[in-house]
Design a protein around this motif. Structure first.
Motif, PDB file in Angstrom:
ATOM      1  N   LEU A   1      10.147   2.388  20.606  1.00 45.73           N
ATOM      2  CA  LEU A   1       9.329   3.592  20.422  1.00 45.73           C
ATOM      3  C   LEU A   1       8.175   3.232  19.492  1.00 45.73           C
ATOM      4  CD1 LEU A   1      12.192   6.177  19.739  1.00 45.73           C
ATOM      5  CD2 LEU A   1      10.870   5.919  21.857  1.00 45.73           C
ATOM      6  N   LYS A   2       7.059   3.928  19.665  1.00 46.78           N
ATOM      7  CA  LYS A   2       5.921   3.686  18.775  1.00 46.78           C
ATOM      8  C   LYS A   2       6.014   4.607  17.567  1.00 46.78           C
ATOM      9  CE  LYS A   2       1.346   4.733  19.158  1.00 46.78           C
ATOM     10  NZ  LYS A   2      -0.034   4.742  19.647  1.00 46.78           N
ATOM     11  N   ALA A   3       5.642   4.080  16.432  1.00 48.64           N
ATOM     12  CA  ALA A   3       5.584   4.906  15.232  1.00 48.64           C
ATOM     13  C   ALA A   3       4.242   4.681  14.552  1.00 48.64           C
ATOM     14  CB  ALA A   3       6.715   4.537  14.282  1.00 48.64           C
ATOM     15  N   THR A   4       3.758   5.701  13.881  1.00 47.44           N
ATOM     16  CA  THR A   4       2.504   5.592  13.147  1.00 47.44           C
ATOM     17  C   THR A   4       2.782   5.627  11.654  1.00 47.44           C
ATOM     18  OG1 THR A   4       1.288   6.679  14.906  1.00 47.44           O
ATOM     19  CG2 THR A   4       0.245   6.652  12.755  1.00 47.44           C
TER      20      THR A   4
ATOM     21  N   ARG B   1       0.830  -1.211   0.000  1.00 49.07           N
ATOM     22  CA  ARG B   1       0.000   0.000   0.000  1.00 49.07           C
ATOM     23  C   ARG B   1       0.862   1.257   0.000  1.00 49.07           C
ATOM     24  NH1 ARG B   1      -4.617  -0.628   4.466  1.00 49.07           N
ATOM     25  NH2 ARG B   1      -5.207   1.359   3.544  1.00 49.07           N
ATOM     26  N   GLU B   2       0.298   2.322  -0.551  1.00 44.86           N
ATOM     27  CA  GLU B   2       1.037   3.585  -0.614  1.00 44.86           C
ATOM     28  C   GLU B   2       1.226   4.150   0.798  1.00 44.86           C
ATOM     29  OE1 GLU B   2       0.545   8.169  -2.202  1.00 44.86           O
ATOM     30  OE2 GLU B   2      -1.020   6.708  -2.687  1.00 44.86           O
ATOM     31  N   ILE B   3       2.476   4.347   1.202  1.00 45.38           N
ATOM     32  CA  ILE B   3       2.748   4.928   2.514  1.00 45.38           C
ATOM     33  C   ILE B   3       2.807   6.448   2.363  1.00 45.38           C
ATOM     34  CG2 ILE B   3       4.478   5.150   4.358  1.00 45.38           C
ATOM     35  CD1 ILE B   3       5.215   2.228   3.868  1.00 45.38           C
ATOM     36  N   LEU B   4       1.925   7.136   3.077  1.00 42.33           N
ATOM     37  CA  LEU B   4       1.901   8.602   2.990  1.00 42.33           C
ATOM     38  C   LEU B   4       2.921   9.216   3.933  1.00 42.33           C
ATOM     39  CD1 LEU B   4      -1.976   9.089   3.065  1.00 42.33           C
ATOM     40  CD2 LEU B   4      -0.504   9.014   1.047  1.00 42.33           C
ATOM     41  N   ALA B   5       3.063   8.595   5.093  1.00 43.92           N
ATOM     42  CA  ALA B   5       4.004   9.102   6.085  1.00 43.92           C
ATOM     43  C   ALA B   5       4.229   8.018   7.127  1.00 43.92           C
ATOM     44  CB  ALA B   5       3.440  10.348   6.765  1.00 43.92           C
ATOM     45  N   ALA B   6       5.386   8.032   7.733  1.00 50.00           N
ATOM     46  CA  ALA B   6       5.664   7.129   8.855  1.00 50.00           C
ATOM     47  C   ALA B   6       6.514   7.918   9.833  1.00 50.00           C
ATOM     48  CB  ALA B   6       6.394   5.875   8.380  1.00 50.00           C
ATOM     49  N   ASN B   7       5.999   8.091  11.047  1.00 55.24           N
ATOM     50  CA  ASN B   7       6.680   8.953  12.015  1.00 55.24           C
ATOM     51  C   ASN B   7       6.750   8.304  13.385  1.00 55.24           C
ATOM     52  OD1 ASN B   7       5.255  10.812   9.907  1.00 55.24           O
ATOM     53  ND2 ASN B   7       6.981  11.976  10.731  1.00 55.24           N
ATOM     54  N   THR B   8       7.921   8.404  13.974  1.00 54.69           N
ATOM     55  CA  THR B   8       8.147   7.876  15.315  1.00 54.69           C
ATOM     56  C   THR B   8       7.744   8.937  16.341  1.00 54.69           C
ATOM     57  OG1 THR B   8      10.093   6.825  14.389  1.00 54.69           O
ATOM     58  CG2 THR B   8       9.877   6.780  16.785  1.00 54.69           C
ATOM     59  N   TYR B   9       7.124   8.486  17.419  1.00 52.86           N
ATOM     60  CA  TYR B   9       6.849   9.395  18.529  1.00 52.86           C
ATOM     61  C   TYR B   9       8.129   9.581  19.330  1.00 52.86           C
ATOM     62  CZ  TYR B   9       1.803   9.288  17.764  1.00 52.86           C
ATOM     63  OH  TYR B   9       0.554   9.438  17.232  1.00 52.86           O
ATOM     64  N   LEU B  10       8.781  10.726  19.136  1.00 52.81           N
ATOM     65  CA  LEU B  10       9.976  11.030  19.920  1.00 52.81           C
ATOM     66  C   LEU B  10       9.547  11.468  21.314  1.00 52.81           C
ATOM     67  CD1 LEU B  10      11.998  13.128  17.286  1.00 52.81           C
ATOM     68  CD2 LEU B  10      12.110  10.651  17.695  1.00 52.81           C
ATOM     69  N   GLY B  11      10.503  11.454  22.232  1.00 53.68           N
ATOM     70  CA  GLY B  11      10.191  11.832  23.606  1.00 53.68           C
ATOM     71  C   GLY B  11      10.522  13.282  23.906  1.00 53.68           C
ATOM     72  N   ALA B  12      10.631  13.589  25.202  1.00 56.80           N
ATOM     73  CA  ALA B  12      10.758  14.967  25.655  1.00 56.80           C
ATOM     74  C   ALA B  12      12.208  15.453  25.731  1.00 56.80           C
ATOM     75  CB  ALA B  12      10.104  15.102  27.028  1.00 56.80           C
TER      76      ALA B  12
ATOM     77  N   GLY C   1       8.376  17.976  15.015  1.00 55.55           N
ATOM     78  CA  GLY C   1       7.503  17.139  14.201  1.00 55.55           C
ATOM     79  C   GLY C   1       6.744  16.258  15.179  1.00 55.55           C
ATOM     80  N   ARG C   2       6.743  14.931  14.921  1.00 57.11           N
ATOM     81  CA  ARG C   2       6.003  14.031  15.808  1.00 57.11           C
ATOM     82  C   ARG C   2       6.794  13.782  17.091  1.00 57.11           C
ATOM     83  NH1 ARG C   2       1.418  13.713  16.643  1.00 57.11           N
ATOM     84  NH2 ARG C   2       0.535  12.669  14.839  1.00 57.11           N
ATOM     85  N   VAL C   3       6.212  14.166  18.199  1.00 56.97           N
ATOM     86  CA  VAL C   3       6.712  13.779  19.522  1.00 56.97           C
ATOM     87  C   VAL C   3       5.483  13.322  20.300  1.00 56.97           C
ATOM     88  CG1 VAL C   3       8.649  15.433  19.545  1.00 56.97           C
ATOM     89  CG2 VAL C   3       6.440  16.129  20.491  1.00 56.97           C
ATOM     90  N   THR C   4       5.667  12.558  21.371  1.00 55.01           N
ATOM     91  CA  THR C   4       4.495  12.176  22.159  1.00 55.01           C
ATOM     92  C   THR C   4       3.845  13.461  22.676  1.00 55.01           C
ATOM     93  OG1 THR C   4       5.669  12.077  24.267  1.00 55.01           O
ATOM     94  CG2 THR C   4       5.635  10.059  22.941  1.00 55.01           C
ATOM     95  N   ASP C   5       2.533  13.468  22.763  1.00 55.51           N
ATOM     96  CA  ASP C   5       1.844  14.698  23.153  1.00 55.51           C
ATOM     97  C   ASP C   5       2.348  15.272  24.489  1.00 55.51           C
ATOM     98  OD1 ASP C   5       0.476  14.450  20.808  1.00 55.51           O
ATOM     99  OD2 ASP C   5      -1.431  13.867  21.693  1.00 55.51           O
ATOM    100  N   PRO C   6       2.569  14.434  25.529  1.00 57.37           N
ATOM    101  CA  PRO C   6       3.034  15.033  26.789  1.00 57.37           C
ATOM    102  C   PRO C   6       4.422  15.680  26.688  1.00 57.37           C
ATOM    103  CG  PRO C   6       2.194  12.803  27.153  1.00 57.37           C
ATOM    104  CD  PRO C   6       2.300  12.995  25.670  1.00 57.37           C
ATOM    105  N   SER C   7       5.181  15.346  25.630  1.00 64.41           N
ATOM    106  CA  SER C   7       6.552  15.853  25.520  1.00 64.41           C
ATOM    107  C   SER C   7       6.640  17.370  25.451  1.00 64.41           C
ATOM    108  CB  SER C   7       7.236  15.278  24.281  1.00 64.41           C
ATOM    109  OG  SER C   7       7.477  13.921  24.449  1.00 64.41           O
TER     110      SER C   7
END
Lengths: 113, 454
Positions: free
Chosen positions: B315-318, B146-157, B174-180
């Motif tokens: 780490l989790k990535a989306t 499938r076409e990958i539009l984006a893949a981003n790791t949740y970085l920390g604080a 860019g992508r960091v965990t929200d609490p970071s």
């Protein structure tokens, strides 16, 4: 002891969160003395039954006696998850109020927000 | 323990949140001494996927489309008051966001500002597309070809703290965990170490409570007669006052609407939480089962007792993929026998779709009976007996691989105008491109956060 049947909505508040095709719904009694009664009556089995029509296949309840709150984690109730669901509310955000429509039997003295 | 208190406010909890919440917040923060931070959490998964597409068509873009709207009204006041801004509005292009923020400062005649960026979350750069395709997803979704539009790791604080160490006025990630975006400033101010699990847990809890903006201050809470919220139209966004031991008070700007009490904190503390003893982030495993809440006067709640355990090795990535098209159409029926006319309309659309060869699952709701709670098969609606008279709205929805099919289904609702049951009105149609997401775990040694100062 005599009891009266009321909806959870009279006794507690709740909020839904989602991750993929899994939702969690908190259940927080207005009065701390209701915590144990809700623990006894709002079982994972009853909650699973309430969400079964949506395809829910597993419910786990986490109790937080310190905060006098419960957390229900419900799997596969979003019919495909946030992105796949055709429901108007794909996140299932409104489903906290489906939980609050469940009834419980409590002493009349404990009813009143 | 020092008596230093760090004030951190969150003025946006999602892309599209109130645009003017930051104004009373900066005014309030300006009255305090010590370190003060204004944060904006605006990066949904879908937003990030769209941002990546944008950046491909124009390398200057790909940051949050709301950047100007959130930053412009408040930048001057924040800089003047010494309130530092931290946000994930960098999306797919933190440097582009930084350049734009510096440009806004120039346009507004402010002093030259420094903006630091946190990068390194792009998983395609980190491990390559083929490894992502081969990865096992948490949801069991097969990425395959499938076409990958984006893949981003949740970085920390910690990279956020490192960016703040540059003395930047603004930090965009860019992508960091929200609490970071809350924990990062606390790590920077208090010098917490990477294995100080208790304090990292407390700071993470502060971030968790703030990350959805007004959801902790009376937003998403009101239930008239049961949970009343004063002046909801002007609900104040949250401010945390955090000490060196990561205990904190949640409050909101003076003169704003809303409410902060044990009820609002409890609802938000469990929001999007599964096992309360094990909330996984990039920096720590948070356990909230021992949390204590104490109301300290009006709209002030003290929070303590967060426990921390060592962070996980992954780490989790989306991963965002093209999710095809959602086609929707709606039409209303009101007055005598409206429900039966709506039910007939629903049957007609189903029959038409079948006749034109569309065999995708259709959802047909009759809004006004039971729809939001219902299953795709309308099980609850069939179970209950709703009045024939009323004000009902038929909604048809389909998910199709291509736009044309989604449109065809939606058009079957439009044609009910002249060819459906009597008295149908108010057709609305919507065709939307969807984004599918899947989560993968990646070993943290494979991901290298980078800080760059502009």
């Amino acid at each position: 002891m005599s009891t009266t049947t009321v909806r959870l909505h009279e006794l507690a508040h709740a909020r839904t969160g989602d991750k993929g095709n899994r939702i969690n719904i908190s259940l927080i009694p207005y009065r701390p003395e209701l915590f144990e009664i809700l623990q006894q009556q709002v079982t994972p089995e009853r909650v699973l039954k309430l969400f079964a029509h949506r395809g829910a296949d597993h419910v786990e309840r986490f109790d937080l006696p310190n905060l006098k709150a419960m957390n229900f984690v419900i799997d596969n109730a979003l019919e495909g998850g946030v992105n796949g669901s055709l429901n108007l509310d794909g996140h299932g955000k409104s489903l906290s109020f489906l939980l609050l429509s469940l009834t419980v039997d409590v002493p009349p003295s404990l009813v009143t927000g | 323990m020092s008596d230093k208190i760090v004030h951190i406010g969150c003025a946006a909890g999602f892309a599209g949140d109130r645009f003017d919440a930051s104004l009373p917040m900066v005014e309030s923060l300006a009255k305090h001494d010590g370190p003060r931070y204004l944060t904006f959490e605006v990066l949904a998964e879908r937003t990030l996927a769209i941002a990546h597409r944008e950046r491909l068509s124009n390398p200057d873009l790909g940051y949050s489309p709301f950047l100007d709207t959130y930053i412009k009204p408040v930048l001057g006041q924040a800089i003047e008051a010494g309130v530092r801004i931290v946000s994930n509005m960098g999306a797919a292009n933190p440097r582009g966001a930084a350049r734009r923020i510096k440009e806004i400062a120039r346009e507004q005649g402010l002093r030259e500002i420094t903006v630091a960026v946190v990068e390194g979350d792009d998983l395609v750069n980190a491990i390559g597309e083929s490894e992502i395709r081969a990865a096992k997803t948490i949801e069991g979704i097969n990425i395959g070809d499938r076409e990958i539009l984006a893949a981003n790791t949740y970085l920390g604080a910690f990279p956020v703290a490192e960016a703040l160490a540059s003395n930047a006025d603004v930090v965009v990630t860019g992508r960091v965990t929200d609490p970071s975006i809350v924990l990062g400033p606390l790590i920077h101010e208090f010098g917490w170490k990477e294995d100080d699990w208790q304090r990292l847990a407390g700071g993470t809890l502060a971030g968790h409570l703030l990350e959805c903006g007004a959801q902790v201050t009376g937003g998403y809470f009101a239930d008239p007669g049961f949970k009343d919220v004063p002046n909801l139209a002007n609900v104040g966004f949250p401010i945390a006052e955090v000490n060196a031991d990561a205990q904190f008070v949640v409050t909101k700007p003076e003169g704003t609407g809303g409410v902060v009490d044990e009820r609002t904190i409890k609802e938000q503390i469990l929001y999007e939480m599964h096992d309360p003893a094990s909330y996984l982030t990039a920096d720590v495993v948070l356990d909230i089962t021992g949390v204590e809440l104490v109301q300290q006067g009006t709209d002030r709640v003290a929070v303590s007792g967060a426990r921390g355990h060592p962070r996980t090795q992954t780490l989790k990535a989306t991963v965002s993929m093209d999710g095809g098209w959602l086609g929707e159409g709606e039409i209303s029926y009101a007055g005598p026998n409206a429900r039966k006319r709506a039910e007939l309309a629903a049957r007609v659309v189903r029959e038409r779709c079948h006749d034109i060869g569309i065999d995708l699952p259709l959802r047909v709701d009759i809004i006004g009976t039971l729809s939001t709670f219902d299953s795709i098969d309308g099980e609850l609606r069939m179970r209950d007996d709703f009045p024939d008279d009323g004000d009902y709205r038929v909604r048809v929805a389909v998910r199709a691989p291509d736009r044309e099919t989604a449109r065809k289904v939606s058009d079957e609702v439009l044609s009910l105008y002249c060819s459906g049951p009597a008295g149908g009105g108010g057709v609305r149609q919507q065709i939307t491109n969807r984004v599918d997401t899947a989560s993968v775990l990646v070993d943290r040694t494979r991901v290298t956060p980078l800080v760059h100062v502009l």
